[in-house]
Design an enzyme around this catalytic site. Structure first.
Site, short mmCIF file in Angstrom:
data_model
loop_
_atom_site.label_atom_id
_atom_site.label_comp_id
_atom_site.label_asym_id
_atom_site.label_seq_id
_atom_site.Cartn_x
_atom_site.Cartn_y
_atom_site.Cartn_z
N GLU A 1 -11.25 -0.66 -3.60
CA GLU A 1 -10.51 -0.06 -2.51
C GLU A 1 -9.25 0.62 -3.05
O GLU A 1 -9.00 0.62 -4.26
CB GLU A 1 -10.13 -1.11 -1.46
N ASP B 1 0.83 -1.21 0.00
CA ASP B 1 0.00 0.00 0.00
C ASP B 1 0.86 1.26 0.00
O ASP B 1 0.66 2.18 0.81
CB ASP B 1 -0.94 0.02 1.22
#
Length: 321
Positions: free
Chosen positions: A198, A18
């Site tokens: 997401e 991420d």
């Protein structure tokens, strides 16, 4: 940027998922990402992107031993808004039965120091939305004087794990006005293992606003889609956004790139090129839950473009020039 393009499968940083890289007006790059232990937030600082790999990480926040900020610290992002630094991140709670481990909420930290690796990070609390439900991956951007938040959340009335939403903000930790869903998992490639949208990242270029996002399970099926809106459109109107009908970046076994996703964007040292930042693994088979496999690495590439002015994510990964 040549030193970042010579080996298409070499990561910038290992075991950092991420990834978020932000270039500030001081000329420095700031890096943060999920760490394998999911227990803290780290920042790195460097004058170059390549230098982030050797930069010393500074822990700016650690999880609590109990309560809503005590487990699975995911996907931090650092932003600079109105003279202060902000970190958005998601956290869950530890309980005796562990039923809260994946019931995340979004939270905000603030720091008014010139260098965010110094100073005090103050907790601004939970970033609250219309629903008290699973929520994560908050990202913020400004367009024509308005600051927006884009995030992923579970709507209790919609089948699936998470959709993407957008709202205006009255402060870096407060939403205002309507909260609008701009994409929900609908295509086959968005619902493998989980029905997930997401990891949004915003890029403004060529008269358009692009929002990349990630879908499906976090194994080799993880991949990216793209939303596009005209820069003159009403960004709070779902009809302003068009979604790619196929992934824009997905597993490429020819170069041992598996499950690419949860990206961010930055710019080159000279400011002339957009840089694609993302995570991926270099192997396919995973033992156990993919979320506890630590080998999602951070990759960076100069972002390429299609002739129609849309970003070419796959071409960026494959490019060797």
């Amino acid at each position: 940027m040549k030193n970042l393009e010579t080996n298409v499968i070499k990561p910038l940083l290992e075991q950092r998922a991420d990834p978020w890289i932000y270039k500030h007006t001081d000329g420095c790059y700031y890096f943060t990402a999920s760490v394998p232990e999911y227990d803290r937030i780290e920042l790195r600082r460097s004058a170059t992107i390549a230098g982030l790999s050797e930069a010393k990480p500074v822990v700016v926040w650690r999880k609590y031993s109990e309560g809503p900020l005590s487990a699975n610290i995911w996907a931090p992002e650092i932003h600079f808004v109105a003279g202060k630094w902000y970190i958005y991140f998601a956290a869950a709670r530890t309980t005796e039965t562990n039923e809260g481990l994946f019931d995340h909420r979004m939270f905000v930290l603030e720091n008014d120091a010139a260098n965010p690796l110094e100073g005090e990070w103050v907790e601004k609390g939970q970033l609250r939305t219309e629903w008290e439900s699973f929520a994560l991956d908050a990202t913020s951007f400004e367009h024509r004087g308005v600051r927006y938040l884009v995030w992923a959340q579970k709507d209790p009335d919609i089948v699936g794990n998470s959709n993407l939403y957008i709202s205006e903000m009255s402060s870096p930790w407060t939403l205002q006005g309507k909260q609008v869903m701009i994409t929900t998992p609908q295509y086959d490639w968005e619902i493998i293992g989980f029905r997930v949208n997401e990891g949004a990242a915003v890029l403004k270029a060529n008269g358009r606003i692009f929002i990349s996002f990630s879908v499906s399970a976090t194994d080799f099926n993880y991949c990216m889609g793209l939303l596009t809106a005209d820069e003159d459109a009403d960004l709070l109107d779902p009809q302003s956004w068009s979604k790619s009908k196929s992934p824009v970046l997905s597993t490429d076994e020819d170069i041992a790139l598996y499950g690419p996703g949860h990206n961010s964007f930055t710019v080159s040292e000279d400011g002339t090129q957009h840089i694609l930042v993302f995570h991926a693994r270099n192997y396919k088979e995973i033992e156990g839950d993919p979320l506890y496999d630590p080998n999602r690495h951070t990759f960076v590439r100069v972002l390429k473009w299609h002739e129609d002015g849309t970003p070419d994510f796959a071409g960026s990964v494959l490019s060797n020039d």
